[in-house]
Design a protein around this motif. Structure first.
Motif, PDB file in Angstrom:
ATOM      1  N   TYR A   1       0.812  -1.167  -0.219  1.00 22.79           N
ATOM      2  CA  TYR A   1       0.131   0.039   0.061  1.00 22.79           C
ATOM      3  C   TYR A   1       0.745   1.376   0.117  1.00 22.79           C
ATOM      4  O   TYR A   1       2.014   1.334   0.342  1.00 22.79           O
ATOM      5  CB  TYR A   1      -0.960  -0.014   1.262  1.00 22.79           C
ATOM      6  CG  TYR A   1      -1.902  -1.007   1.035  1.00 22.79           C
ATOM      7  CD1 TYR A   1      -3.180  -0.714   0.568  1.00 22.79           C
ATOM      8  CD2 TYR A   1      -1.780  -2.294   1.691  1.00 22.79           C
ATOM      9  CE1 TYR A   1      -4.260  -1.774   0.670  1.00 22.79           C
ATOM     10  CE2 TYR A   1      -2.996  -3.148   1.671  1.00 22.79           C
ATOM     11  CZ  TYR A   1      -4.069  -3.078   1.079  1.00 22.79           C
ATOM     12  OH  TYR A   1      -4.809  -4.055   0.956  1.00 22.79           O
TER      13      TYR A   1
ATOM     14  N   PRO B   1      -3.609   0.819  -2.928  1.00 25.43           N
ATOM     15  CA  PRO B   1      -2.881  -0.554  -3.113  1.00 25.43           C
ATOM     16  C   PRO B   1      -1.740   0.065  -3.932  1.00 25.43           C
ATOM     17  O   PRO B   1      -1.948   0.440  -5.171  1.00 25.43           O
ATOM     18  CB  PRO B   1      -3.799  -1.486  -3.693  1.00 25.43           C
ATOM     19  CG  PRO B   1      -5.005  -0.770  -4.105  1.00 25.43           C
ATOM     20  CD  PRO B   1      -5.057   0.542  -3.315  1.00 25.43           C
TER      21      PRO B   1
ATOM     22  N   THR C   1      -6.331 -10.310  -7.264  1.00 27.75           N
ATOM     23  CA  THR C   1      -7.132  -9.648  -6.011  1.00 27.75           C
ATOM     24  C   THR C   1      -6.357  -8.226  -5.722  1.00 27.75           C
ATOM     25  O   THR C   1      -5.230  -8.040  -5.712  1.00 27.75           O
ATOM     26  CB  THR C   1      -6.992 -10.666  -4.754  1.00 27.75           C
ATOM     27  OG1 THR C   1      -7.561 -11.870  -5.133  1.00 27.75           O
ATOM     28  CG2 THR C   1      -7.635  -9.795  -3.735  1.00 27.75           C
TER      29      THR C   1
ATOM     30  N   THR D   1      -7.485  -3.897  -3.853  1.00 25.60           N
ATOM     31  CA  THR D   1      -8.035  -3.110  -3.034  1.00 25.60           C
ATOM     32  C   THR D   1      -8.641  -1.859  -3.383  1.00 25.60           C
ATOM     33  O   THR D   1      -7.725  -1.256  -4.145  1.00 25.60           O
ATOM     34  CB  THR D   1      -7.382  -2.837  -1.487  1.00 25.60           C
ATOM     35  OG1 THR D   1      -6.980  -4.125  -0.944  1.00 25.60           O
ATOM     36  CG2 THR D   1      -8.298  -2.209  -0.604  1.00 25.60           C
TER      37      THR D   1
ATOM     38  N   TYR E   1      -8.712   4.363  -1.496  1.00 29.87           N
ATOM     39  CA  TYR E   1      -9.163   5.644  -0.713  1.00 29.87           C
ATOM     40  C   TYR E   1      -8.816   7.051  -1.293  1.00 29.87           C
ATOM     41  O   TYR E   1      -7.509   6.999  -1.418  1.00 29.87           O
ATOM     42  CB  TYR E   1      -8.771   5.666   0.562  1.00 29.87           C
ATOM     43  CG  TYR E   1      -9.282   6.700   1.566  1.00 29.87           C
ATOM     44  CD1 TYR E   1     -10.538   6.259   2.283  1.00 29.87           C
ATOM     45  CD2 TYR E   1      -8.645   8.126   1.528  1.00 29.87           C
ATOM     46  CE1 TYR E   1     -10.978   7.486   3.122  1.00 29.87           C
ATOM     47  CE2 TYR E   1      -9.369   9.024   2.191  1.00 29.87           C
ATOM     48  CZ  TYR E   1     -10.491   8.868   3.080  1.00 29.87           C
ATOM     49  OH  TYR E   1     -11.305   9.727   3.765  1.00 29.87           O
TER      50      TYR E   1
ATOM     51  N   ASP F   1     -16.124  -7.291  -3.050  1.00 29.35           N
ATOM     52  CA  ASP F   1     -16.564  -8.023  -1.551  1.00 29.35           C
ATOM     53  C   ASP F   1     -17.235  -9.390  -1.816  1.00 29.35           C
ATOM     54  O   ASP F   1     -18.331  -9.492  -1.234  1.00 29.35           O
ATOM     55  CB  ASP F   1     -17.072  -7.118  -0.645  1.00 29.35           C
ATOM     56  CG  ASP F   1     -16.268  -6.456   0.109  1.00 29.35           C
ATOM     57  OD1 ASP F   1     -15.027  -6.526  -0.081  1.00 29.35           O
ATOM     58  OD2 ASP F   1     -16.768  -5.471   0.956  1.00 29.35           O
TER      59      ASP F   1
ATOM     60  N   ASN G   1     -16.631   2.799  -1.613  1.00 27.21           N
ATOM     61  CA  ASN G   1     -16.125   1.476  -1.741  1.00 27.21           C
ATOM     62  C   ASN G   1     -14.721   1.076  -1.250  1.00 27.21           C
ATOM     63  O   ASN G   1     -13.958   0.059  -1.654  1.00 27.21           O
ATOM     64  CB  ASN G   1     -16.214   1.008  -3.124  1.00 27.21           C
ATOM     65  CG  ASN G   1     -17.359   0.735  -3.693  1.00 27.21           C
ATOM     66  OD1 ASN G   1     -18.351   0.284  -3.269  1.00 27.21           O
ATOM     67  ND2 ASN G   1     -17.714   1.365  -4.903  1.00 27.21           N
TER      68      ASN G   1
ATOM     69  N   ASN H   1     -11.437   0.419   0.051  1.00 27.59           N
ATOM     70  CA  ASN H   1     -10.631  -0.493   0.951  1.00 27.59           C
ATOM     71  C   ASN H   1     -11.414  -2.075   0.841  1.00 27.59           C
ATOM     72  O   ASN H   1     -11.174  -2.642   1.525  1.00 27.59           O
ATOM     73  CB  ASN H   1     -10.470  -0.180   2.519  1.00 27.59           C
ATOM     74  CG  ASN H   1      -9.172   0.673   2.695  1.00 27.59           C
ATOM     75  OD1 ASN H   1      -8.677   1.071   1.653  1.00 27.59           O
ATOM     76  ND2 ASN H   1      -8.867   0.760   3.885  1.00 27.59           N
ATOM     77  N   LYS H   2     -12.580  -1.677  -0.135  1.00 28.56           N
ATOM     78  CA  LYS H   2     -13.237  -3.169  -0.308  1.00 28.56           C
ATOM     79  C   LYS H   2     -12.348  -4.145  -1.260  1.00 28.56           C
ATOM     80  O   LYS H   2     -11.555  -3.529  -2.056  1.00 28.56           O
ATOM     81  CB  LYS H   2     -14.538  -2.788  -0.923  1.00 28.56           C
ATOM     82  CG  LYS H   2     -15.567  -2.263  -0.238  1.00 28.56           C
ATOM     83  CD  LYS H   2     -16.884  -2.163  -0.652  1.00 28.56           C
ATOM     84  CE  LYS H   2     -17.937  -1.725   0.141  1.00 28.56           C
ATOM     85  NZ  LYS H   2     -19.159  -1.413  -0.457  1.00 28.56           N
ATOM     86  N   THR H   3     -12.483  -5.414  -1.086  1.00 26.02           N
ATOM     87  CA  THR H   3     -11.765  -6.337  -1.776  1.00 26.02           C
ATOM     88  C   THR H   3     -12.074  -6.478  -3.230  1.00 26.02           C
ATOM     89  O   THR H   3     -13.545  -6.709  -3.323  1.00 26.02           O
ATOM     90  CB  THR H   3     -11.737  -7.645  -1.194  1.00 26.02           C
ATOM     91  OG1 THR H   3     -11.003  -7.546   0.334  1.00 26.02           O
ATOM     92  CG2 THR H   3     -10.803  -8.560  -1.898  1.00 26.02           C
TER      93      THR H   3
ATOM     94  N   THR I   1     -11.772  -8.478  -6.866  1.00 28.61           N
ATOM     95  CA  THR I   1     -11.328  -9.803  -7.538  1.00 28.61           C
ATOM     96  C   THR I   1     -11.829  -9.651  -8.993  1.00 28.61           C
ATOM     97  O   THR I   1     -12.867  -9.300  -9.378  1.00 28.61           O
ATOM     98  CB  THR I   1     -11.658 -10.960  -6.922  1.00 28.61           C
ATOM     99  OG1 THR I   1     -12.946 -11.089  -7.158  1.00 28.61           O
ATOM    100  CG2 THR I   1     -11.173 -11.192  -5.615  1.00 28.61           C
TER     101      THR I   1
END
Length: 361
Positions: free
Chosen positions: A31, A63, A86, A88, A91, A131, A162, A164-166, A168
């Protein structure tokens, strides 16, 4: 010091003994954080200072790399590989007066070698989840020069909905070589977080193996001129290109590609899965030798779990037997007796039929 989620407090806070303005730079693997300023002032009681007043900040991170996995470590040429990236959602700091949310860029970049994306008309199907929930409005990405950049800026807004949401991203590629190198990195607000900026691009490797057969005679000498085909555990036979690389499988041995042992007794092919079973089937023996009916099983080399992955090698051996032949001594041997025996039998038959004919009169 907290990240964007107020409940997630960092444990590496710092105690200070003097009031003042402190510049803070947070670090976390994978990060990037914005530089922060914290003012530590005084607590007052009845106009007198009693203690320092602590400062608490919300850290803003994005990230600088992504994680990536492949569904297989070893494959055959033409096998499909599913990749999962994957990341993130970043922000975004408060916007300035001249900024709008449309200026923000968030993208996942991907490049592959040794394989082709399973794209149709230049578009690669992707499954994007936030997520764990599939995003139905992002279903494909354009492939250019065996690479793509998936723009995900729609997931970023001024309210950091959203953040810091994961995230993929899944897609499929088809193996074309014995070593497949796949890499990915994010782009955030114009910064490409790859090796050009000092950040390591996330790379993963997938491999297909090489196999070979060595042919010997009964005296353990290498034999040239033996022809083999490769057979898999399903009873199908391999077809190969001009570089002896796997192109596919056929049902009949007559349609399989033959490989021939050289002066070193070795014939080889490549593009095979090191986690599968293969055998060599001899179809033509060298001159003066008989074809072996038994198949030679490929034994894959062993790699310790602590060793880095690499191209695997499989090998097999087979020993041929010489054709048997009648001895030749230079004399007539038994040949004269065979000829005389045939002549006597023919004469006896002739006399028998002649006698039978006279008796009939």
């Amino acid at each position: 010091l907290n990240d964007v989620n107020p409940e997630n407090a960092f444990t590496n806070g710092m105690e200070v003994s003097e009031a003042g303005l402190y510049v803070i730079k947070a670090k976390e693997e994978g990060y990037e954080y914005s530089v922060m300023a914290a003012y530590v002032g005084f607590d007052y009681e009845s106009g007198a200072t009693t203690a320092l007043h602590p400062a608490e900040l919300n850290a803003k991170k994005a990230p600088s790399k992504v994680e990536k996995v492949a569904s297989e470590e070893y494959v055959e040429i033409n096998d499909e590989i599913t990749y999962t990236v994957t990341a993130t959602v970043p922000y975004i700091p408060a916007l300035g007066e001249d900024e709008t949310v449309t200026n923000i860029l968030f993208a996942i970049n991907d490049k592959i070698s040794g394989a082709n994306y399973k794209a149709e008309d230049g578009k690669l199907a992707v499954v994007v989840k936030l997520d764990g929930v599939v995003l139905t409005d992002i279903t494909s990405v354009d492939v250019v020069d065996n690479a793509f950049s998936l723009n995900l800026s729609s997931l970023v807004d001024a309210e950091n909905t959203n953040a810091n949401k994961t995230l993929t991203v899944e897609y499929v590629a088809v193996a074309t070589s014995i070593e497949i190198n796949n890499e990915a990195y994010p782009t955030i607000n114009g910064n490409d977080f790859n090796t050009d900026n000092g950040y390591k691009t996330t790379k993963i490797y997938t491999y297909s193996g090489k196999i070979s057969i060595t042919k010997y005679d009964e005296d353990n000498n290498e034999l040239a001129g033996a022809e083999f085909v490769v057979k898999n555990s399903e009873g199908k036979f391999a077809t190969l290109d001009n570089n002896d690389q796997l192109t596919g499988w056929v049902d009949d041995v007559e349609n399989a590609t033959k490989i021939t042992t050289g002066d070193d007794g070795i014939a080889s092919a490549q593009g095979f899965d090191a986690e599968k079973k293969y055998t060599f089937v001899e179809v033509t023996a060298p001159t003066g030798y008989s074809v072996k009916s038994e198949e030679a099983t490929v034994e894959w080399d062993k790699i310790a779990e602590t060793d880095p992955a690499r191209v695997r090698i499989g090998s097999a051996t087979l020993t041929d037997s010489k054709l048997s032949s009648l001895p030749f001594t230079g004399g007539m041997g038994t040949t004269i007796f065979t000829v005389l025996g045939v002549a006597v039998m023919a004469l006896a038959a002739a006399l028998y039929f002649a006698t039978k004919k006279n008796n009939a009169k």
